[in-house]
Design a protein around this motif. Sequence first.
Motif, PDB file in Angstrom:
ATOM      1  N   UNK A  40       0.823  -1.214   0.000  1.00  0.00           N
ATOM      2  CA  UNK A  40       0.000   0.000   0.000  1.00  0.00           C
ATOM      3  C   UNK A  40       0.855   1.261   0.000  1.00  0.00           C
ATOM      4  N   UNK A  41       0.212   2.400  -0.213  1.00  0.00           N
ATOM      5  CA  UNK A  41       0.909   3.683  -0.105  1.00  0.00           C
ATOM      6  C   UNK A  41       1.545   3.786   1.271  1.00  0.00           C
ATOM      7  N   UNK A 166      -0.196   3.785 -12.754  1.00  0.00           N
ATOM      8  CA  UNK A 166      -1.231   4.379 -11.902  1.00  0.00           C
ATOM      9  C   UNK A 166      -2.142   5.278 -12.728  1.00  0.00           C
ATOM     10  N   UNK A 167      -3.424   5.068 -12.635  1.00  0.00           N
ATOM     11  CA  UNK A 167      -4.390   5.941 -13.287  1.00  0.00           C
ATOM     12  C   UNK A 167      -4.541   5.752 -14.784  1.00  0.00           C
ATOM     13  N   UNK A 195       0.511  -0.925  -6.581  1.00  0.00           N
ATOM     14  CA  UNK A 195      -0.431  -1.332  -5.556  1.00  0.00           C
ATOM     15  C   UNK A 195      -1.672  -1.964  -6.165  1.00  0.00           C
ATOM     16  N   UNK A 196      -1.593  -2.220  -7.478  1.00  0.00           N
ATOM     17  CA  UNK A 196      -2.663  -2.994  -8.113  1.00  0.00           C
ATOM     18  C   UNK A 196      -2.343  -4.474  -7.930  1.00  0.00           C
ATOM     19  N   UNK A 197      -3.197  -5.161  -7.183  1.00  0.00           N
ATOM     20  CA  UNK A 197      -2.918  -6.571  -6.936  1.00  0.00           C
ATOM     21  C   UNK A 197      -3.040  -7.396  -8.212  1.00  0.00           C
ATOM     22  N   UNK A 198      -3.932  -6.993  -9.099  1.00  0.00           N
ATOM     23  CA  UNK A 198      -4.075  -7.780 -10.329  1.00  0.00           C
ATOM     24  C   UNK A 198      -2.867  -7.586 -11.243  1.00  0.00           C
ATOM     25  N   UNK A 201       0.261  -9.775 -10.839  1.00  0.00           N
ATOM     26  CA  UNK A 201       0.271 -11.102 -11.474  1.00  0.00           C
ATOM     27  C   UNK A 201       1.221 -11.163 -12.676  1.00  0.00           C
ATOM     28  N   UNK A 202       1.576 -10.007 -13.236  1.00  0.00           N
ATOM     29  CA  UNK A 202       2.481  -9.999 -14.390  1.00  0.00           C
ATOM     30  C   UNK A 202       3.925 -10.286 -14.009  1.00  0.00           C
ATOM     31  N   UNK A 298      -4.975 -10.623  -3.132  1.00  0.00           N
ATOM     32  CA  UNK A 298      -5.522  -9.866  -1.998  1.00  0.00           C
ATOM     33  C   UNK A 298      -5.721 -10.773  -0.784  1.00  0.00           C
TER      34      UNK A 298
END
Lengths: 308, 305
Positions: A40-41, A166-167, A195-198, A201-202, A298
């Motif tokens: 997380x941030x 991000x974004x 912070x993107x959990x998906x 996966x990369x 997650x």
Amino acid sequence: MNATTSVHVERLGKRFGDFVAVDAISFDIRAGEIWGFLGPNGSGKSTTIRMVCGVLEPSSGTADVLGFDVARDPEAVKLRIGYMSQGSTLWADLTVQEHLRFYAGLYGMQGSEREERIAAWMQRVGLGERRAQLAGSLPGGYRKRLALACTLLHSPQMIFLDEPTAGVDPVSRREFWDIIVGLADEGTTVMVTTHYLDEAEHCNQLAMIYNGKIVARGSPEELKHLPQIGTTVEVLSNDTVGVLDAIEHLPFVRGAGLYGSSLHISLSDAGEIESLNAAIAARGLSAGAAHSVLPSLEDVFSAVVQPQ
Amino acid sequence: MSVALKIADITRRFGATVAVDGVTLEVESGEIFALVGPDGAGKTTLMRLLCGALAPDGGSATVDGIDVVSDPERVQGAVGYMPQRFSLYPDLSVMENLRFYGNIFGIPQADFEARASSLLAEFALADFAERLAEALSGGMKQKLALACTLIHRPSTILLDEPTAGVDPVSRREFWRLLYRINRSGTTIFASTPYMDEAERAHRVAFMSGGKIASVGTPSELKTGLHGEIVEIRCARYRDARRALHGVPTVRSVEMFGDALHALVSSAAETIPDFRQRLHEAGIEDAVFRAVPPSLEDAFVARLTA
């Protein structure tokens, strides 16, 4: 440290006053790997990346990058790496091509070599058609591509990307990752924070960071099979909150996450599925039988940061 | 079923930019509705139009039957709006922040005490009532902001990226609160840049370039994908990716950890072709299986079809 290791970090720490941003972490990144730093941030990701790049002085510990000690030889490191920081490093009133010329100048490129490299990278990241466009008018996804091209212009052996997507919309994000995977294919080592959990996966290898400490590491697949995660089951119900109330306090339930009509429940032991079903049935709730599923990242993150 | 939000062809420009471009959308009372899209898609502008903070250039919207154009002040008093930034005073305590919002909404003292203590208990903030907002963790700040949004018992709440930058554990807890609030009848309209978060809503609208690209339940959107995901596992997955890149039947091929996910029209028809192509590339150990698509797969398929 050997030829196949790009980064070797040992007990690296950073304090800001009383605040421990990074708490004596150690890790290795192998050459050609996409190594993801997930948290997380405020968990210490950017602080770590900045120390490893030689931008920020550590309070303790060491970082070797491509065979050079960052503290002793920061310039040697900086020549061989690319760093794409989180904040915008673009000027709204310069065109795509002008940005690339500026960065090429910083790296001492000149003449036809400079122009060839710029053309090649514009092509590679899909900015060829937009060379004369002002950075300020580029859509978000293209701005990130330009920042990436600026990072890559001097053909670094290793790149550090701090939340590069991000974004950005999902299609641009995928195209961006396509470029990153292609670079890794050619041997560039990539350290990337997200912070993107998906998105995590990369990555080939992941480290999960929380409060300045690495709390879990491995490939995405390995992380989903960590013993401390236990067994993850899914229960489908129209009243997931009711199911949650019924099971939350059971001794073998370690955690639960709600996803619409699906509830992911972490159990300490696969043998408890029957007891779980019985507890739900006892409340008279309409729900499908629990079946085991592969945990999401997650689920993994929640399991590893919560004290058991 | 009554309608909580009724948005008809609403448009808002900033100079030459059309931030919200003819959006039409209905959200039923009692729904959890997610508005998902990248930065700059127009999500925040739409939120601000709905809470009466911004006037549209065209179109109309009602929130719980109140017209946002002709009656913006009544909307502001009726809905709960949690903006993306700045909704807490860092140098006020948790209780003082709640009291501030209670005063804005004109809640009588006796009602306020009862309401505040029940929210603090429900949100596990009771032990922190005297703590300054600036000393709260990110997750706790978001919970306090949500409590402030709910102080006047709105029947509809508008949440603008409520979990941005919050850690996954706090995000989970925040969603638990949302489900509980929703269960007691509150309509929730929340924006998010996270596709996996949108999976938690009853219905989802994908917003891009000021327009709504598609609307549906997560499972409708996934079954409406007109495509399937083939997962490919093999030792040389990077070579495999190269071998499958640019194949006409492959709409996208993604690295997924140490596997590949290929978006195709039909898994059954494509797998034999994949096997052949990988064989030609000298890859014999590939294992194929069809996997359920994610919501992100659905949107990528929609946008690249």
